[in-house]
Design an enzyme around this catalytic site. Structure first.
Site, PDB file in Angstrom:
ATOM      1  N   ASP A  94       1.148 -18.890  38.272  1.00 29.68           N
ATOM      2  CA  ASP A  94       1.108 -19.622  36.991  1.00 29.68           C
ATOM      3  C   ASP A  94       0.644 -18.708  35.867  1.00 29.68           C
ATOM      4  O   ASP A  94       1.054 -18.858  34.732  1.00 29.68           O
ATOM      5  CB  ASP A  94       0.099 -20.783  37.027  1.00 29.68           C
ATOM      6  CG  ASP A  94       0.403 -21.801  38.086  1.00 29.68           C
ATOM      7  OD1 ASP A  94       1.572 -21.960  38.437  1.00 29.68           O
ATOM      8  OD2 ASP A  94      -0.558 -22.458  38.549  1.00 29.68           O
ATOM      9  N   HIS A 122      -2.607 -21.357  39.965  1.00 29.22           N
ATOM     10  CA  HIS A 122      -1.985 -20.585  41.046  1.00 29.22           C
ATOM     11  C   HIS A 122      -1.789 -19.170  40.495  1.00 29.22           C
ATOM     12  O   HIS A 122      -1.512 -19.021  39.291  1.00 29.22           O
ATOM     13  CB  HIS A 122      -0.578 -21.059  41.390  1.00 29.22           C
ATOM     14  CG  HIS A 122      -0.469 -22.446  41.961  1.00 29.22           C
ATOM     15  ND1 HIS A 122      -0.342 -23.551  41.179  1.00 29.22           N
ATOM     16  CD2 HIS A 122      -0.421 -22.879  43.236  1.00 29.22           C
ATOM     17  CE1 HIS A 122      -0.215 -24.619  41.950  1.00 29.22           C
ATOM     18  NE2 HIS A 122      -0.269 -24.250  43.210  1.00 29.22           N
TER      19      HIS A 122
END
Ligand code: XLS
Ligand code: NI
Ligand code: NI
Length: 441
Positions: free
Chosen positions: A105, A102
């Site tokens: 992340d 993501h």
């Protein structure tokens, strides 16, 4: 930087089913050819960034337990860089060809949109360098449209169009980054695209918004020349009480209704299938049948827990049945098996992340062998064909395409037909599957 996983030799070797070395593969033999392709090309394993590196074991009852020193560090960017180095050390040592992330992340959000974008672009540059250095590729990327408090009532389905625009900006940036990194797909998991109560929700409007969002993403994908798949990831609930993309059938109907079939495929998560009351095998079969099968998030649920435990897959039977449908449908194209799977909170030893992935990869590799054998030997296919043989007779064909009416069938039924019940042979077929699993090597 010194190694984060010093006790693990690089890379994890294949030693075969008789090995009792816990840091070796017993089934996953990357270069072994099965049904015309190497195991590595069939399975296209990816490690996910979030559960493996961004999550430190916190749950709603307590703080993190895992050694992830970059989580919560004061210098957020230095921490993000360290996290990325550790992630690539892990990918290389495990010997996986892909990873997934993501946006949040890999890069911590900044204090405003401009800083967020700068930070993200910087980390994408670094990822690019690590990818070139190691040869690890990106299976898919995705924008996190569910953690930020602005998305409390959804991103695309939010009652406020400003939030819709913010989500659009985030996806635009992330999709372009995925394209730049040579990513193979782009995922959209609609965690908060649903509702808590109909008392405050315009269900029709929200679905129109969601379809509009998807079509804007598709438009942009074509505009920038990204040729990977756009994948939605069905899930029935959690975090929302009701999610619009609850299962593959709901997604198929949604795509049909808004004329998006052909442009969007699905990323099927094993435990989301379980949560929606279906088997993983069912979800894959439904997607293949609708022509929307794309990729898999490999994990498992727990028989007694009603939420997304996301644990590493360990059931060869469950994965064999799913893999059988995948192979029957022609296998993965740009998709693959992503480990959207996480450690247990007590798995605090440095090498636990390796044991989890090795176990998951072996489970799936063994399942591939069993599924390939089932397909090649063809007994299941023959049983199904035999079961429907009546529909291949003149009479059967005539019902489907010929000149019959309800009334003409009534006449036939009362004069000649007296169908004899035949066995569905379920136990016999289940035993066949189990025997095949036991037998393959
Ligand atoms: C959560 C989802 C999520 C997606 C990516 O349940 O599985 O992890 O895979 O946003
Ligand atoms: Ni997932
Ligand atoms: Ni999930």
């Amino acid at each position: 930087m010194s190694e984060f996983f010093p006790t693990v030799a690089s890379p994890i070797p294949y030693e075969g089913p008789e090995s009792d070395n816990p840091l070796a593969f017993r089934w996953y033999d990357a270069d072994r050819v099965v049904a015309g392709k190497t195991m590595s090309d069939h399975l296209r394993f990816a490690v996910c960034y979030w559960h493996s590196f961004a999550w430190n074991g916190f749950d709603i009852f307590g703080a993190g337990t895992l050694d992830r020193p970059w989580v919560g560090a004061i210098d957020e960017m230095a921490a993000a860089e360290q996290k990325m180095e550790v992630a690539f050390e892990f990918f290389e040592k495990l010997g996986v060809p892909y990873f997934c992330f993501h946006d949040v992340d890999i890069a911590p959000p900044g204090s405003d949109v401009g800083e967020t974008v700068d930070r993200f672009r910087h980390m994408v540059d670094l990822a690019n360098g690590h990818m070139e250095r190691t040869g690890v590729e990106l299976l898919w990327g995705t924008a996190n449209l569910f953690s930020d408090r602005r998305y409390q009532a959804g991103a695309a389905t939010n009652p406020d169009p400003e939030v819709f625009a913010r989500a659009a900006a985030q996806v635009c940036e992330c999709l372009e980054a995925v394209h730049r990194l040579g990513g193979h797909n782009y995922v959209m998991w609609g965690g908060r695209e649903g509702y808590e109560t109909l008392l405050n929700t315009d269900l029709q409007r929200e679905q129109v918004q969601l379809a509009r969002f998807l079509s804007l993403v598709i438009e942009h994908k074509h505009a920038i020349g990204f040729d990977g798949m756009i994948l939605v990831e069905p899930k029935p609930f959690e975090p929302m009480k009701h999610q619009y993309d609850r299962d593959v059938a709901a997604v198929t109907a949604f795509l049909q209704r808004f004329d998006l079939l052909g442009e969007v495929h699905v990323n099927i998560e094993v435990n989301h299938a379980t949560l929606s009351g279906h088997d993983f095998q069912h979800e894959v079969a439904m997607a293949v049948e609708a022509g929307i099968f794309g990729s898999v998030d490999a994990n498992a649920g727990d028989d007694r827990l009603g939420w997304d435990v996301d644990r590493f897959p360990s059931s060869v039977e469950q994965m064999t049945l799913g893999m059988y449908e995948i192979l029957k449908g022609g296998g993965f194209t740009s998709g693959g098996c992503n480990f959207d799977s996480k450690l247990r909170r007590q798995s605090v030893a440095n090498d636990d992340l390796f044991h989890a992935h090795i176990g998951g990869m072996d489970t799936i590799a063994r399942s591939l062998l069993a599924a390939a054998a089932l397909l090649e030997e063809g007994e299941l296919a023959v049983a199904v064909q035999h079961r429907y043989a009546g529909w291949e007779t003149e009479f059967g064909r005539q019902i489907l395409t010929g000149d019959v009416t309800l009334n003409s069938l009534r006449e036939r039924a009362s004069s000649v037909l007296d169908p004899i019940p035949v066995s569905g042979r379920q136990e016999l077929l289940e035993n066949l599957v189990n025997r095949t699993i036991e037998r393959v090597r």
